[in-house]
Motif scaffolding. Structure first.
Motif, PDB file in Angstrom:
ATOM      1  N   VAL A 125      -8.476  -5.822  -6.153  1.00  0.00           N
ATOM      2  CA  VAL A 125      -9.658  -5.480  -6.945  1.00  0.00           C
ATOM      3  C   VAL A 125      -9.410  -4.097  -7.550  1.00  0.00           C
ATOM      4  N   GLY A 126      -9.295  -4.058  -8.867  1.00  0.00           N
ATOM      5  CA  GLY A 126      -9.046  -2.782  -9.533  1.00  0.00           C
ATOM      6  C   GLY A 126      -7.588  -2.392  -9.594  1.00  0.00           C
ATOM      7  N   GLY A 127      -6.695  -3.338  -9.534  1.00  0.00           N
ATOM      8  CA  GLY A 127      -5.271  -3.039  -9.602  1.00  0.00           C
ATOM      9  C   GLY A 127      -4.490  -4.246 -10.088  1.00  0.00           C
ATOM     10  N   VAL A 128      -3.214  -4.039 -10.384  1.00  0.00           N
ATOM     11  CA  VAL A 128      -2.339  -5.092 -10.870  1.00  0.00           C
ATOM     12  C   VAL A 128      -1.262  -5.349  -9.827  1.00  0.00           C
ATOM     13  N   ASP A 129      -1.086  -6.616  -9.461  1.00  0.00           N
ATOM     14  CA  ASP A 129      -0.094  -6.967  -8.455  1.00  0.00           C
ATOM     15  C   ASP A 129       1.307  -6.596  -8.949  1.00  0.00           C
ATOM     16  N   GLY A 130       2.112  -6.061  -8.039  1.00  0.00           N
ATOM     17  CA  GLY A 130       3.465  -5.680  -8.384  1.00  0.00           C
ATOM     18  C   GLY A 130       3.595  -4.266  -8.892  1.00  0.00           C
ATOM     19  N   GLN A 131       2.453  -3.568  -9.044  1.00  0.00           N
ATOM     20  CA  GLN A 131       2.479  -2.204  -9.555  1.00  0.00           C
ATOM     21  C   GLN A 131       1.755  -1.250  -8.599  1.00  0.00           C
ATOM     22  N   GLN A 132       1.785  -1.552  -7.305  1.00  0.00           N
ATOM     23  CA  GLN A 132       1.012  -0.802  -6.337  1.00  0.00           C
ATOM     24  C   GLN A 132       1.907  -0.052  -5.350  1.00  0.00           C
ATOM     25  N   VAL A 133       1.424   1.112  -4.906  1.00  0.00           N
ATOM     26  CA  VAL A 133       2.003   1.765  -3.738  1.00  0.00           C
ATOM     27  C   VAL A 133       1.409   1.055  -2.529  1.00  0.00           C
ATOM     28  N   VAL A 134       2.259   0.543  -1.637  1.00  0.00           N
ATOM     29  CA  VAL A 134       1.756  -0.336  -0.588  1.00  0.00           C
ATOM     30  C   VAL A 134       2.038   0.229   0.801  1.00  0.00           C
ATOM     31  N   VAL A 135       1.308  -0.322   1.773  1.00  0.00           N
ATOM     32  CA  VAL A 135       1.535   0.003   3.179  1.00  0.00           C
ATOM     33  C   VAL A 135       2.808  -0.712   3.617  1.00  0.00           C
ATOM     34  N   PRO A 136       3.771   0.004   4.158  1.00  0.00           N
ATOM     35  CA  PRO A 136       5.015  -0.648   4.603  1.00  0.00           C
ATOM     36  C   PRO A 136       4.731  -1.792   5.568  1.00  0.00           C
ATOM     37  N   LEU A 137       5.549  -2.811   5.496  1.00  0.00           N
ATOM     38  CA  LEU A 137       5.483  -4.008   6.321  1.00  0.00           C
ATOM     39  C   LEU A 137       4.366  -4.957   5.894  1.00  0.00           C
ATOM     40  N   PHE A 138       3.141  -4.445   5.775  1.00  0.00           N
ATOM     41  CA  PHE A 138       2.019  -5.312   5.435  1.00  0.00           C
ATOM     42  C   PHE A 138       1.911  -5.581   3.934  1.00  0.00           C
ATOM     43  N   GLY A 139       2.302  -4.618   3.122  1.00  0.00           N
ATOM     44  CA  GLY A 139       2.227  -4.799   1.683  1.00  0.00           C
ATOM     45  C   GLY A 139       0.848  -4.598   1.097  1.00  0.00           C
ATOM     46  N   TRP A 140      -0.096  -4.034   1.869  1.00  0.00           N
ATOM     47  CA  TRP A 140      -1.444  -3.803   1.356  1.00  0.00           C
ATOM     48  C   TRP A 140      -1.442  -2.620   0.394  1.00  0.00           C
ATOM     49  N   SER A 141      -2.237  -2.749  -0.654  1.00  0.00           N
ATOM     50  CA  SER A 141      -2.299  -1.693  -1.663  1.00  0.00           C
ATOM     51  C   SER A 141      -2.963  -0.434  -1.118  1.00  0.00           C
ATOM     52  N   ARG A 142      -2.408   0.718  -1.508  1.00  0.00           N
ATOM     53  CA  ARG A 142      -3.009   2.009  -1.168  1.00  0.00           C
ATOM     54  C   ARG A 142      -3.670   2.644  -2.387  1.00  0.00           C
ATOM     55  N   GLN A 143      -3.763   1.873  -3.484  1.00  0.00           N
ATOM     56  CA  GLN A 143      -4.351   2.396  -4.716  1.00  0.00           C
ATOM     57  C   GLN A 143      -5.555   1.610  -5.191  1.00  0.00           C
ATOM     58  N   ALA A 144      -5.700   0.380  -4.715  1.00  0.00           N
ATOM     59  CA  ALA A 144      -6.792  -0.481  -5.175  1.00  0.00           C
ATOM     60  C   ALA A 144      -7.420  -1.180  -3.977  1.00  0.00           C
ATOM     61  N   GLY A 145      -8.515  -1.870  -4.209  1.00  0.00           N
ATOM     62  CA  GLY A 145      -9.122  -2.660  -3.149  1.00  0.00           C
ATOM     63  C   GLY A 145      -8.256  -3.863  -2.828  1.00  0.00           C
ATOM     64  N   ASP A 146      -7.954  -4.073  -1.562  1.00  0.00           N
ATOM     65  CA  ASP A 146      -7.088  -5.192  -1.164  1.00  0.00           C
ATOM     66  C   ASP A 146      -7.841  -6.076  -0.171  1.00  0.00           C
TER      67      ASP A 146
END
Length: 273
Positions: A193-214
């Protein structure tokens, strides 16, 4: 923990681990090896990640889920385990799991995403079918938990009753919260929510976005109530046998609020981590 989870003093103790659930769980976990090798050798990507990341995640998640259900199978009433309802429950758990794992791996082999892939009539139909099977799996998990709660006997100790409550509630919450959070992801049309997949800074291992709602964070928390609540119940049973059930209920409420809170935060487009 193993002794009281696997050997309650009631008749449930005489049941074996469910072979079909356990074997399928082992198969999924063994798939992590070839998937990891393919992730290192196959250069194709989906939304900036290796095409084999999603099969690895689902193999691990489904493997853990089915292993959990196999472990808790003996807590079901004997009349359910040994009759046609046990066979039906097994089918409702295994068929969706096998279908999802097979299709996700097949799409990875084709270098395509499995979720929200609406590019052809085939992928649209298969994605819809994945949704149907996901609903079946979550509802079957909740029914599993409800049956465990109904199986309480007067011969159980306070510790066993606390463990039973934590297992039953954990599975029920896993199914219901997994269904609700999964439905929100489906209706939203994706997990960000509020971001584009593949263009996010993510949490290692889990891949959750640190810039948008996940939305995947709440989905993860809800699904893993199946493991978290029984662990809390075991701890409560050991530390405070007389008040263990109260602690289980409080833990269930806290986990539900945490899941719904992270869901609301993600829907507002805010990162959790």
């Amino acid at each position: 923990m193993t002794e009281i989870l696997l050997k309650p003093r009631s008749a449930v103790a005489r049941a074996e681990l469910h072979a079909g659930l356990l074997q399928t769980a082992a198969l999924f976990l063994l798939l992590l090896l070839p998937f990891s090798l393919l992730m290192g050798s196959d250069t194709r990507t989906v939304f900036g990640l290796s095409a084999w990341v999603k099969p690895m995640k689902f193999a691990l998640s489904l493997g853990v889920h089915l292993a959990t259900l196999a472990l808790f199978w003996r807590w079901l009433p004997a009349t359910l385990r040994e009759g046609w309802r046990g066979l039906l429950l097994t089918a409702l758990l295994l068929v969706p799991s096998l279908f999802e794992m097979t299709y996700i791996a097949a799409q990875a082999a084709a270098g395509q995403d499995s979720h929200f892939n609406l590019s052809t009539a085939y992928t649209r139909g298969m994605f819809a079918l994945m949704g149907v099977f996901a609903v079946i799996l979550t509802l079957a998990t909740s029914a599993f938990g409800a049956a465990i709660l109904k199986g309480r006997t007067t011969k159980e100790s306070d510790r066993e009753t606390t463990i039973r409550l934590s297992i039953g509630l954990g599975l029920m919450l896993s199914g219901l919260l997994g269904l609700v959070t999964g439905a929100v992801i489906s209706v939203h049309g994706g997990h960000l929510v509020g971001g584009v997949d593949g263009q996010q800074v993510v949490v290692p291992l889990f891949g959750w976005s640190r810039q948008a709602g996940d939305l995947r964070i709440s989905h993860f928390l809800g699904l893993h109530a199946a493991q978290a609540l029984p662990l809390a119940g075991w701890l409560a049973a050991r530390r405070m046998p007389a008040g263990g059930r109260t602690m289980v209920w409080l833990s269930a409420v806290a986990l539900t609020l945490l899941t719904l809170g992270t869901l609301g935060t993600a829907l507002a487009g805010l990162p959790i981590l």
